[in-house]
Design an enzyme around this catalytic site. Structure first.
Site, PDB file in Angstrom:
ATOM      1  N   GLY A   1      40.159  42.819  36.139  1.00 45.26           N
ATOM      2  CA  GLY A   1      40.647  42.829  37.507  1.00 45.26           C
ATOM      3  C   GLY A   1      39.916  43.866  38.338  1.00 45.26           C
TER       4      GLY A   1
ATOM      5  CG  ASP B   1      43.259  36.698  49.658  1.00 48.39           C
ATOM      6  OD1 ASP B   1      43.149  37.492  48.704  1.00 48.39           O
ATOM      7  OD2 ASP B   1      42.959  36.997  50.825  1.00 48.39           O
TER       8      ASP B   1
ATOM      9  NE  ARG C   1      46.207  42.204  54.908  1.00 50.32           N
ATOM     10  CZ  ARG C   1      45.014  42.213  55.497  1.00 50.32           C
ATOM     11  NH1 ARG C   1      44.297  41.115  55.593  1.00 50.32           N
ATOM     12  NH2 ARG C   1      44.519  43.347  55.966  1.00 50.32           N
TER      13      ARG C   1
ATOM     14  CB  THR D   1      40.796  46.238  44.541  1.00 48.48           C
ATOM     15  OG1 THR D   1      41.259  45.981  45.880  1.00 48.48           O
ATOM     16  CG2 THR D   1      40.218  47.641  44.482  1.00 48.48           C
TER      17      THR D   1
ATOM     18  CD1 TRP E   1      46.725  38.016  50.389  1.00 51.56           C
ATOM     19  CD2 TRP E   1      47.929  36.803  51.829  1.00 51.56           C
ATOM     20  NE1 TRP E   1      46.131  38.118  51.625  1.00 51.56           N
ATOM     21  CE2 TRP E   1      46.847  37.385  52.528  1.00 51.56           C
ATOM     22  CE3 TRP E   1      48.832  35.996  52.531  1.00 51.56           C
ATOM     23  CZ2 TRP E   1      46.621  37.181  53.892  1.00 51.56           C
ATOM     24  CZ3 TRP E   1      48.615  35.790  53.893  1.00 51.56           C
ATOM     25  CH2 TRP E   1      47.533  36.380  54.556  1.00 51.56           C
TER      26      TRP E   1
ATOM     27  CG  ASP F   1      40.221  32.219  52.399  1.00 48.38           C
ATOM     28  OD1 ASP F   1      41.269  32.354  51.749  1.00 48.38           O
ATOM     29  OD2 ASP F   1      39.400  33.138  52.556  1.00 48.38           O
TER      30      ASP F   1
END
Length: 332
Positions: free
Chosen positions: A211, A153, A225, A213, A229, A86
Protein backbone atom coordinates in the site's frame (compact mmCIF):
# COMPACT_ATOMS: atom_id res chain seq x y z
CA UNK A 1 -32.10 20.62 7.21
CA UNK A 2 -34.91 21.85 4.95
CA UNK A 3 -33.60 25.40 5.23
CA UNK A 4 -30.08 24.22 4.37
CA UNK A 5 -31.36 22.45 1.24
CA UNK A 6 -33.07 25.65 0.15
CA UNK A 7 -29.90 27.69 0.67
CA UNK A 8 -27.83 25.20 -1.31
CA UNK A 9 -30.30 25.09 -4.21
CA UNK A 10 -30.48 28.89 -4.22
CA UNK A 11 -26.67 29.08 -4.43
CA UNK A 12 -26.56 26.54 -7.27
CA UNK A 13 -29.21 28.53 -9.12
CA UNK A 14 -27.32 31.80 -8.67
CA UNK A 15 -24.11 30.20 -9.89
CA UNK A 16 -25.57 29.19 -13.25
CA UNK A 17 -24.62 32.53 -14.76
CA UNK A 18 -21.08 32.37 -13.31
CA UNK A 19 -20.34 28.82 -14.42
CA UNK A 20 -22.05 28.77 -17.80
CA UNK A 21 -21.46 25.49 -19.61
CA UNK A 22 -18.13 24.79 -17.88
CA UNK A 23 -17.43 22.33 -15.08
CA UNK A 24 -15.88 23.66 -11.84
CA UNK A 25 -12.59 22.11 -10.78
CA UNK A 26 -11.10 24.13 -7.90
CA UNK A 27 -11.82 27.33 -6.06
CA UNK A 28 -9.48 30.27 -6.64
CA UNK A 29 -8.24 32.54 -3.81
CA UNK A 30 -10.64 35.24 -5.00
CA UNK A 31 -13.59 32.84 -4.54
CA UNK A 32 -14.13 32.29 -8.28
CA UNK A 33 -13.92 28.92 -10.01
CA UNK A 34 -11.11 27.30 -11.94
CA UNK A 35 -12.70 25.08 -14.58
CA UNK A 36 -12.01 21.49 -15.66
CA UNK A 37 -10.08 20.58 -18.73
CA UNK A 38 -11.58 17.89 -20.98
CA UNK A 39 -12.11 14.61 -19.14
CA UNK A 40 -10.94 15.79 -15.72
CA UNK A 41 -12.20 13.50 -12.98
CA UNK A 42 -14.19 16.03 -10.91
CA UNK A 43 -16.23 17.26 -13.88
CA UNK A 44 -19.21 15.13 -12.83
CA UNK A 45 -19.69 16.73 -9.44
CA UNK A 46 -21.31 19.98 -10.56
CA UNK A 47 -23.58 18.20 -13.03
CA UNK A 48 -24.52 15.90 -10.16
CA UNK A 49 -25.53 18.95 -8.13
CA UNK A 50 -27.68 20.12 -11.04
CA UNK A 51 -29.46 16.77 -11.28
CA UNK A 52 -30.02 16.70 -7.51
CA UNK A 53 -31.45 20.20 -7.70
CA UNK A 54 -33.79 19.04 -10.48
CA UNK A 55 -34.83 16.02 -8.39
CA UNK A 56 -35.63 18.21 -5.37
CA UNK A 57 -37.37 21.04 -7.19
CA UNK A 58 -38.65 19.74 -10.53
CA UNK A 59 -37.32 22.97 -12.06
CA UNK A 60 -36.45 22.23 -15.70
CA UNK A 61 -33.68 24.82 -15.77
CA UNK A 62 -31.46 22.49 -13.74
CA UNK A 63 -31.99 19.61 -16.17
CA UNK A 64 -31.34 21.94 -19.10
CA UNK A 65 -28.08 23.12 -17.55
CA UNK A 66 -26.98 19.55 -16.90
CA UNK A 67 -27.66 18.51 -20.50
CA UNK A 68 -25.67 21.46 -21.84
CA UNK A 69 -22.62 19.42 -20.80
CA UNK A 70 -23.46 16.28 -22.75
CA UNK A 71 -20.86 17.10 -25.41
CA UNK A 72 -18.13 17.28 -22.79
CA UNK A 73 -18.90 13.75 -21.63
CA UNK A 74 -19.29 12.31 -25.13
CA UNK A 75 -15.91 13.73 -26.08
CA UNK A 76 -14.33 12.13 -23.01
CA UNK A 77 -15.38 8.67 -24.18
CA UNK A 78 -14.15 9.36 -27.70
CA UNK A 79 -10.55 9.95 -26.55
CA UNK A 80 -8.70 6.78 -25.42
CA UNK A 81 -6.23 8.86 -23.41
CA UNK A 82 -9.02 10.11 -21.18
CA UNK A 83 -10.34 6.66 -20.21
CA UNK A 84 -9.50 5.72 -16.62
CA UNK A 85 -11.13 4.41 -13.44
CA UNK A 86 -12.80 7.76 -12.75
CA UNK A 87 -15.23 7.17 -15.62
CA UNK A 88 -17.56 6.05 -12.85
CA UNK A 89 -17.38 9.42 -11.10
CA UNK A 90 -18.09 11.20 -14.37
CA UNK A 91 -20.98 9.17 -15.77
CA UNK A 92 -22.91 7.96 -12.72
CA UNK A 93 -23.53 11.61 -11.84
CA UNK A 94 -24.34 12.71 -15.39
CA UNK A 95 -25.71 10.21 -17.92
CA UNK A 96 -26.98 7.63 -15.43
CA UNK A 97 -28.60 10.33 -13.29
CA UNK A 98 -30.28 11.77 -16.39
CA UNK A 99 -31.63 8.38 -17.44
CA UNK A 100 -32.87 7.46 -13.96
CA UNK A 101 -34.75 10.76 -13.58
CA UNK A 102 -36.04 11.31 -17.10
CA UNK A 103 -35.80 8.02 -18.99
CA UNK A 104 -33.70 9.65 -21.70
CA UNK A 105 -32.47 6.83 -24.00
CA UNK A 106 -29.46 8.74 -25.27
CA UNK A 107 -28.30 9.22 -21.69
CA UNK A 108 -28.75 5.49 -21.05
CA UNK A 109 -26.69 4.59 -24.11
CA UNK A 110 -23.92 6.95 -23.07
CA UNK A 111 -23.93 5.42 -19.60
CA UNK A 112 -23.56 1.91 -21.05
CA UNK A 113 -20.73 3.08 -23.29
CA UNK A 114 -19.03 4.54 -20.22
CA UNK A 115 -19.45 1.24 -18.35
CA UNK A 116 -17.78 -0.53 -21.30
CA UNK A 117 -14.83 1.86 -21.00
CA UNK A 118 -14.53 1.30 -17.25
CA UNK A 119 -14.74 -2.47 -17.64
CA UNK A 120 -11.84 -2.33 -20.11
CA UNK A 121 -9.55 -1.19 -17.25
CA UNK A 122 -9.93 -4.56 -15.49
CA UNK A 123 -6.76 -6.57 -14.87
CA UNK A 124 -7.75 -10.23 -14.93
CA UNK A 125 -4.81 -11.73 -13.03
CA UNK A 126 -4.77 -9.20 -10.21
CA UNK A 127 -8.57 -8.88 -10.17
CA UNK A 128 -8.59 -5.09 -9.99
CA UNK A 129 -9.38 -2.04 -12.11
CA UNK A 130 -6.17 -0.23 -12.96
CA UNK A 131 -6.39 3.43 -12.05
CA UNK A 132 -4.89 4.97 -15.18
CA UNK A 133 -3.58 3.85 -18.57
CA UNK A 134 -0.19 4.94 -19.89
CA UNK A 135 -0.82 7.96 -22.09
CA UNK A 136 0.97 10.70 -24.00
CA UNK A 137 -0.69 13.29 -21.78
CA UNK A 138 0.99 12.03 -18.56
CA UNK A 139 -0.86 14.49 -16.33
CA UNK A 140 0.70 14.80 -12.86
CA UNK A 141 3.40 12.21 -13.79
CA UNK A 142 0.82 9.44 -13.80
CA UNK A 143 2.75 7.26 -16.25
CA UNK A 144 5.40 6.75 -13.58
CA UNK A 145 2.71 5.60 -11.17
CA UNK A 146 -0.03 4.11 -13.32
CA UNK A 147 0.82 0.51 -14.17
CA UNK A 148 -0.32 -1.97 -11.55
CA UNK A 149 -2.05 0.55 -9.30
CA UNK A 150 -5.48 0.53 -7.66
CA UNK A 151 -6.92 3.57 -5.85
CA UNK A 152 -9.34 3.80 -2.94
CA UNK A 153 -11.40 6.25 -5.03
CA UNK A 154 -12.47 3.24 -7.10
CA UNK A 155 -14.98 2.20 -4.44
CA UNK A 156 -17.09 5.09 -5.74
CA UNK A 157 -16.75 4.14 -9.41
CA UNK A 158 -18.20 0.63 -9.24
CA UNK A 159 -21.85 1.72 -9.13
CA UNK A 160 -21.62 2.44 -12.87
CA UNK A 161 -20.81 -1.22 -13.57
CA UNK A 162 -23.48 -2.58 -11.24
CA UNK A 163 -26.05 -0.28 -12.87
CA UNK A 164 -24.98 -1.45 -16.36
CA UNK A 165 -25.50 -5.05 -15.25
CA UNK A 166 -29.00 -4.22 -14.03
CA UNK A 167 -29.83 -2.49 -17.30
CA UNK A 168 -28.42 -5.05 -19.72
CA UNK A 169 -28.20 -8.36 -17.88
CA UNK A 170 -24.60 -8.71 -19.08
CA UNK A 171 -22.91 -10.59 -16.27
CA UNK A 172 -19.36 -9.34 -16.84
CA UNK A 173 -20.27 -5.84 -15.62
CA UNK A 174 -21.27 -7.31 -12.26
CA UNK A 175 -18.40 -9.77 -12.10
CA UNK A 176 -15.74 -7.11 -12.72
CA UNK A 177 -17.23 -4.74 -10.15
CA UNK A 178 -17.67 -7.46 -7.53
CA UNK A 179 -14.18 -8.87 -8.06
CA UNK A 180 -12.53 -5.46 -7.84
CA UNK A 181 -14.53 -4.62 -4.70
CA UNK A 182 -13.28 -7.75 -2.93
CA UNK A 183 -9.69 -7.01 -3.98
CA UNK A 184 -10.01 -3.44 -2.75
CA UNK A 185 -11.39 -4.53 0.62
CA UNK A 186 -8.56 -7.03 1.01
CA UNK A 187 -5.68 -4.71 0.14
CA UNK A 188 -6.81 -1.14 0.86
CA UNK A 189 -8.33 -1.60 4.33
CA UNK A 190 -5.94 -2.20 7.22
CA UNK A 191 -6.72 -4.36 10.23
CA UNK A 192 -7.36 -1.32 12.46
CA UNK A 193 -9.93 0.13 10.05
CA UNK A 194 -7.66 2.77 8.51
CA UNK A 195 -6.99 2.70 4.78
CA UNK A 196 -4.30 3.07 2.16
CA UNK A 197 -4.85 5.60 -0.61
CA UNK A 198 -3.44 3.22 -3.25
CA UNK A 199 -2.20 -0.32 -3.60
CA UNK A 200 0.59 -1.36 -5.92
CA UNK A 201 0.77 -4.64 -7.87
CA UNK A 202 3.71 -6.13 -9.77
CA UNK A 203 3.24 -5.02 -13.38
CA UNK A 204 3.89 -8.31 -15.19
CA UNK A 205 2.37 -10.82 -12.76
CA UNK A 206 -0.07 -8.49 -10.96
CA UNK A 207 0.92 -10.00 -7.63
CA UNK A 208 0.23 -7.67 -4.66
CA UNK A 209 3.18 -5.60 -3.45
CA UNK A 210 2.26 -2.88 -0.95
CA UNK A 211 0.00 0.00 0.00
CA UNK A 212 1.11 3.55 -0.79
CA UNK A 213 -0.29 7.07 -0.67
CA UNK A 214 -0.19 9.75 -3.33
CA UNK A 215 -2.36 12.18 -1.33
CA UNK A 216 -1.97 11.66 2.40
CA UNK A 217 0.97 12.35 4.69
CA UNK A 218 2.78 9.03 4.21
CA UNK A 219 2.30 5.44 3.10
CA UNK A 220 1.53 4.48 6.69
CA UNK A 221 -0.91 7.31 7.40
CA UNK A 222 -4.63 7.54 6.66
CA UNK A 223 -5.83 10.15 4.14
CA UNK A 224 -9.30 11.14 5.31
CA UNK A 225 -10.90 11.74 1.92
CA UNK A 226 -9.91 8.25 0.78
CA UNK A 227 -11.47 6.84 3.95
CA UNK A 228 -14.65 8.75 3.12
CA UNK A 229 -14.67 7.48 -0.49
CA UNK A 230 -14.60 3.95 0.91
CA UNK A 231 -17.40 4.58 3.42
CA UNK A 232 -19.73 6.00 0.80
CA UNK A 233 -18.66 3.68 -2.02
CA UNK A 234 -19.16 0.53 0.05
CA UNK A 235 -22.75 1.57 0.71
CA UNK A 236 -23.39 1.50 -3.04
CA UNK A 237 -21.63 -1.83 -3.44
CA UNK A 238 -23.68 -3.35 -0.63
CA UNK A 239 -26.89 -1.95 -2.09
CA UNK A 240 -26.26 -3.87 -5.32
CA UNK A 241 -24.74 -7.07 -3.88
CA UNK A 242 -26.18 -7.53 -0.37
CA UNK A 243 -22.89 -9.28 0.45
CA UNK A 244 -22.16 -8.97 4.17
CA UNK A 245 -18.40 -8.78 3.60
CA UNK A 246 -18.91 -5.21 2.44
CA UNK A 247 -21.09 -4.38 5.45
CA UNK A 248 -18.43 -5.70 7.84
CA UNK A 249 -15.70 -3.76 6.02
CA UNK A 250 -17.74 -0.58 6.17
CA UNK A 251 -18.45 -0.97 9.88
CA UNK A 252 -14.71 -1.25 10.55
CA UNK A 253 -13.69 1.84 8.59
CA UNK A 254 -16.62 3.88 9.87
CA UNK A 255 -15.67 3.08 13.47
CA UNK A 256 -12.11 4.24 12.77
CA UNK A 257 -13.21 7.44 11.04
CA UNK A 258 -15.68 8.45 13.76
CA UNK A 259 -13.03 7.90 16.43
CA UNK A 260 -10.63 10.21 14.59
CA UNK A 261 -12.88 13.16 13.76
CA UNK A 262 -11.83 16.38 15.43
CA UNK A 263 -13.80 17.97 18.26
CA UNK A 264 -16.01 19.79 15.73
CA UNK A 265 -16.94 16.59 13.88
CA UNK A 266 -14.82 17.57 10.88
CA UNK A 267 -12.24 15.45 9.06
CA UNK A 268 -8.62 16.53 9.33
CA UNK A 269 -6.71 16.23 6.06
CA UNK A 270 -4.96 13.08 7.31
CA UNK A 271 -6.14 11.18 10.37
CA UNK A 272 -2.71 10.01 11.52
CA UNK A 273 -0.31 12.69 10.30
CA UNK A 274 1.81 14.22 13.08
CA UNK A 275 0.13 17.21 14.67
CA UNK A 276 2.71 19.62 13.23
CA UNK A 277 2.07 18.23 9.75
CA UNK A 278 -1.69 18.02 10.17
CA UNK A 279 -2.05 21.46 11.71
CA UNK A 280 -5.50 22.92 11.35
CA UNK A 281 -6.04 21.66 7.80
CA UNK A 282 -9.65 20.52 7.53
CA UNK A 283 -10.89 18.59 4.49
CA UNK A 284 -14.45 19.79 3.98
CA UNK A 285 -14.87 17.39 1.04
CA UNK A 286 -13.89 14.40 3.18
CA UNK A 287 -16.37 15.56 5.80
CA UNK A 288 -19.24 15.95 3.32
CA UNK A 289 -18.52 12.60 1.68
CA UNK A 290 -18.36 10.80 5.02
CA UNK A 291 -21.62 12.40 6.18
CA UNK A 292 -23.30 11.28 2.96
CA UNK A 293 -21.81 7.82 3.39
CA UNK A 294 -23.12 7.49 6.93
CA UNK A 295 -26.57 8.56 5.75
CA UNK A 296 -26.43 6.01 2.93
CA UNK A 297 -25.71 3.21 5.42
CA UNK A 298 -28.67 4.01 7.69
CA UNK A 299 -31.17 1.72 5.84
CA UNK A 300 -28.72 -1.20 5.72
CA UNK A 301 -27.02 -1.22 9.13
CA UNK A 302 -29.88 -1.23 11.61
CA UNK A 303 -27.53 -1.91 14.52
CA UNK A 304 -25.71 1.38 13.99
CA UNK A 305 -28.32 3.47 12.17
CA UNK A 306 -29.06 5.78 15.12
CA UNK A 307 -25.35 6.47 15.64
CA UNK A 308 -24.80 7.12 11.93
CA UNK A 309 -27.73 9.53 11.79
CA UNK A 310 -26.47 11.42 14.83
CA UNK A 311 -22.87 11.72 13.60
CA UNK A 312 -23.90 12.62 10.05
CA UNK A 313 -26.19 15.38 11.34
CA UNK A 314 -23.44 16.81 13.53
CA UNK A 315 -21.00 16.74 10.62
CA UNK A 316 -23.38 18.59 8.30
CA UNK A 317 -24.18 21.15 10.99
CA UNK A 318 -20.47 21.71 11.61
CA UNK A 319 -19.73 22.02 7.89
CA UNK A 320 -22.43 24.66 7.60
CA UNK A 321 -21.13 26.57 10.61
CA UNK A 322 -17.40 26.34 9.92
CA UNK A 323 -16.89 25.85 6.17
CA UNK A 324 -19.86 27.20 4.22
CA UNK A 325 -19.58 30.50 2.31
CA UNK A 326 -23.29 31.33 2.08
CA UNK A 327 -22.73 34.73 3.68
CA UNK A 328 -19.72 35.69 1.57
CA UNK A 329 -20.99 37.88 -1.25
CA UNK A 330 -17.78 37.34 -3.25
CA UNK A 331 -18.00 33.56 -3.22
CA UNK A 332 -19.39 31.89 -6.30
Amino acid sequence: MKELKQRIIKKISENIINIGNSNPKLGNPDFTWRMCEQGYWVAGFYIGELWLSYLLTGDQKFANQARMRKGFFKNTLNDPELINHDIGFLFSLSSVADYKMTGDKDARNLGIKAADALRSMYQCHGKFLQAWPLTNINVENRNEQAAGRMLIDSFENLALLFWAHQETGIQSYYDVAFSHALTAVEHLIREDGSTFHTFKFEVATQKPIKGETLQGHSDESCWSRGQSWAIHGLSQIYRYTQDDRFLVAAQKIIKYAIANLNEKYLCPWDYTAPIDARGEIIDSSATAIMAAGLAAWIPFDKKNSALYRDIATKMVDSLTENCALFDNDKAQ
